[in-house]
Motif scaffolding. Structure first.
Motif: not given
Length: 251
Positions: A124, A127-128, A131, A153, A158-160, A197, A200, A206
């Motif tokens: 990771v 930027t999440a 989370l 995301s 993706t964040y993970y 989902s 990010v 964002d």
């Protein structure tokens, strides 16, 4: 337990969150402060989960000369983590290896799986913003039966990304990362599963997604990432709609 590697840079002005500084009313100094808030929330989420926290840091040589200081990245990140968690006794710190994000992530995952015999490893970044412990634990449960678990995301990001076996990591995080990582997992003969989902936080657009969610959670008295929430409210960030267009404003 899943080892959760947080790939992080020291929160220095002009080094981190540069796209946010270019596309929002926030200054470069403020977006570095925002990055630090996200980093603190990320390490808190991992620390509160059933996973093992590993902070992957760059060396001075990995940073552009303009962003090198008398304090090493390792020492700076260790200080942030210690202040956030009240110590670093249960936190592992390791140097990043590789010239690209793909290489750094891939080297970390592959080393831990193959050389140290880890059952599963996840990557990771700070930027999440949403989370959480529950998301990390949910992903860990899915990694018991699937070789790759991804956190989707917006816009195919993706964040993970969690793994029980190495994949071909060269270009694996190329956009759209969600599709690329899925294809690499399938190419390696692995089942791919997904967790919820989440947004990010990399660009001004964002923030248009994150700020309303954060304010809604706060109004509903739900759990919020404490350091990001403090930043948003301290800086008076909100989203308004004018003539059909969403816009980030400062109160």
């Amino acid at each position: 337990m899943t080892i959760v590697a947080v790939l992080a840079d020291p929160p220095r002005e002009g080094l981190v969150a540069t796209e946010l500084a270019e596309s929002t009313p926030l200054s470069a100094a403020e977006t570095a402060e925002l990055y630090e808030a996200l980093l603190r929330d990320a390490v808190l989420a991992v620390d509160r989960s059933g996973g093992d926290l590993l902070v992957n840091y760059p060396t001075d040589d990995d940073l552009p000369a303009a962003f090198r200081t008398d304090t090493s990245p390792a020492a700076e990140l260790r200080a942030v983590v210690a202040d956030t968690l009240g110590g670093t006794e249960d936190v592992r710190f390791e140097q990043q290896v590789g010239s690209t994000f793909d290489a750094r992530a891939g080297n970390t995952v592959t080393h831990l799986l193959r050389e140290e015999g880890a059952d599963s490893v996840a990557v990771v970044t700070p930027t999440a913003p949403l989370l959480s412990r529950t998301t990390i634990d949910s992903a860990a449960m899915k990694l018991r039966s699937s070789g790759v678990v991804l956190g989707p995301s917006t816009r195919g990001r993706t964040y993970y990304a969690g793994f029980t076996e190495p994949i071909d990591f060269e270009g694996a995080f190329d956009a759209p990362a969600l599709t690329t990582l899925t294809n690499r997992g399938r190419d390696a003969g692995l089942d791919v599963e997904f967790v919820e989902s989440l947004p990010v936080l990399e660009t001004g657009s964002d923030l248009l997604d994150v700020v309303p969610q954060l304010r809604a959670r706060f109004a509903a008295e739900r759990i919020v990432p404490e350091h990001l929430a403090a930043f948003v409210y301290d800086h008076g960030l909100d989203v308004v709609v004018e003539d059909g267009d969403e816009r980030l404003v400062r109160e």
